[in-house]
Design an enzyme around this catalytic site. Sequence first.
Site, short mmCIF file in Angstrom:
data_model
loop_
_atom_site.label_atom_id
_atom_site.label_comp_id
_atom_site.label_asym_id
_atom_site.label_seq_id
_atom_site.Cartn_x
_atom_site.Cartn_y
_atom_site.Cartn_z
N HIS A 86 0.71 -1.24 0.00
CA HIS A 86 -0.04 0.03 0.09
C HIS A 86 0.85 1.16 0.14
O HIS A 86 1.76 1.24 0.67
CB HIS A 86 -0.87 -0.03 0.97
CG HIS A 86 -1.73 1.32 1.33
ND1 HIS A 86 -2.88 1.32 0.60
CD2 HIS A 86 -1.63 2.39 1.78
CE1 HIS A 86 -3.50 2.63 0.58
NE2 HIS A 86 -2.72 3.25 1.41
N ASP A 165 -15.16 3.10 7.82
CA ASP A 165 -13.91 3.98 7.34
C ASP A 165 -14.48 4.92 6.09
O ASP A 165 -14.12 6.10 6.26
CB ASP A 165 -12.74 3.28 6.63
CG ASP A 165 -11.64 4.23 6.36
OD1 ASP A 165 -11.07 5.07 7.16
OD2 ASP A 165 -11.40 4.11 5.02
N ARG A 172 -13.93 13.21 7.70
CA ARG A 172 -12.58 13.99 8.18
C ARG A 172 -12.08 14.84 6.83
O ARG A 172 -11.50 16.36 7.22
CB ARG A 172 -11.81 13.18 8.25
CG ARG A 172 -11.49 12.06 9.29
CD ARG A 172 -10.75 10.54 9.48
NE ARG A 172 -9.29 11.09 9.03
CZ ARG A 172 -8.56 10.31 8.29
NH1 ARG A 172 -9.06 8.97 7.81
NH2 ARG A 172 -7.55 10.42 7.92
N SER A 187 -7.19 4.16 9.17
CA SER A 187 -8.16 4.04 8.09
C SER A 187 -7.37 3.17 6.87
O SER A 187 -8.12 2.38 6.57
CB SER A 187 -8.24 5.40 7.42
OG SER A 187 -8.66 5.58 6.06
#
Length: 455
Positions: A86, A165, A172, A187
């Site tokens: 990731h 999330d 957010r 997250s």
Amino acid sequence: MSELFDAVDVIMAKRDGHTLTEDQIDWVIDAYTRGAVAEEQMSALLMAIFLRGLTRSELNRWTDAMIASGERLDFADLPRPTVDKHSTGGVGDKITLPLSALVASFGVAVPQLSGRGLGHTGGTLDKLEAIPGWRAALTTDEMMAQLRSVGAVVCQAGSGLAPADRKLYALRDVTGTVASIPLIASSIMSKKIAEGTSALVLDVKCGSGAFMTRLDLAQELARTMVEIGEDHGVRTVALVTDMSTPLGLTAGNALEVRESLEVLAGGGPADVVDLTVALARQMLDCAAEVVLERGIPAAGVSPHSAEAQRRAGLLREADLVEALHDGRAMDTWRATITAQGGDADAPLPTARHTDQVISECDGYVTGVDALSVGQAAWRLGAGRAVRTDTVQAGAGVELHAKPGDWVATGQPLATLHTDTPDTFSRARESLTGAWTFGASPIERTPVVLDRVAAS
Ligand code: URA
């Protein structure tokens, strides 16, 4: 229905610097996901977390609660270890494309559940969708079948993974609470843990084109995510990598696929090759450790065999470079694209209009600002302003001068590509001052700045 807690008590506890209990955390995530905690209450709690932080045990519980809000995938039946990568997102970051094929060519399963881009960083799915016929949406059965047959799959993450999330991230975004290390870490990690990978390598970007512009903060984010992964039984390692300059020479969907193909053919820009190989090495080392520790047979390799030992300790970067040169990684790439309906031989789309940015001075390039290039590519049509926008496959920026290069007045610094030529002037504005120059050559800095693993 009467609720277990009062949201105001939870907000005040965090506001005053207290540690939230496991029950409070489980409740607040669940109640928010089902609509029993109001948006303004969760906004206040997020701001309290932004300012006060979360302890390691609070953060683990917060992550658990987000995972529990949805489904979990399970790769335990695959006859290979799974390892995912990731990236926290950067400009010109096409690494997933060559990397997933390279790693899978070594017998490891690479499930890459990815997203679309928003803002100045491009999304992996947008890049792959530049390939005629390629489709991002696979069922879980199709994904599993491809992992068994080809070894690599890059596809759209299902909406069932950590749905809390998605709701929290959108909130957010509009409450100034994105740039919080515990909130970013939970997250990202909730989605990756829900995805069920046995090992994970994180590419935490640092620099103007990244979330984290300071090295110490990027290192802290990396450490936090590694701790969450390891605490959840996922072998996790992070590389902190430079994102002050775009990766490679292209930012834009089809342009980045083209550059990835150069890497898979044994060429391509040095920074893209270096980072692909560095991440592949970490992924294969993690996979080998999983094979040794947990006994998952890797493509028919017994966990205690000489081959598994070799994979664990002796895999050298030269082996990986060789797989890029001898066509093994390219073969896996072609199989991956074909399995998802793509035509690996079709010409890539090109933009209808191009324009050049010309140097107005002589000198050595000392910097090319990643954020400026990302914004220019976005303005040319390569990215989205809102989730429902479509992207242009051919749009983007092709760089002709990177740090360390000499340029003369009148030489091209970049070519801009778009189907909508009215975007050229705004893209040029983004690039004003993006290149900096000096009188003497500079050392090119390495792309990998640090490695963070469990202590
Ligand atoms: N990517 C995510 O998935 N979440 C964040 O909070 C930041 C980046």
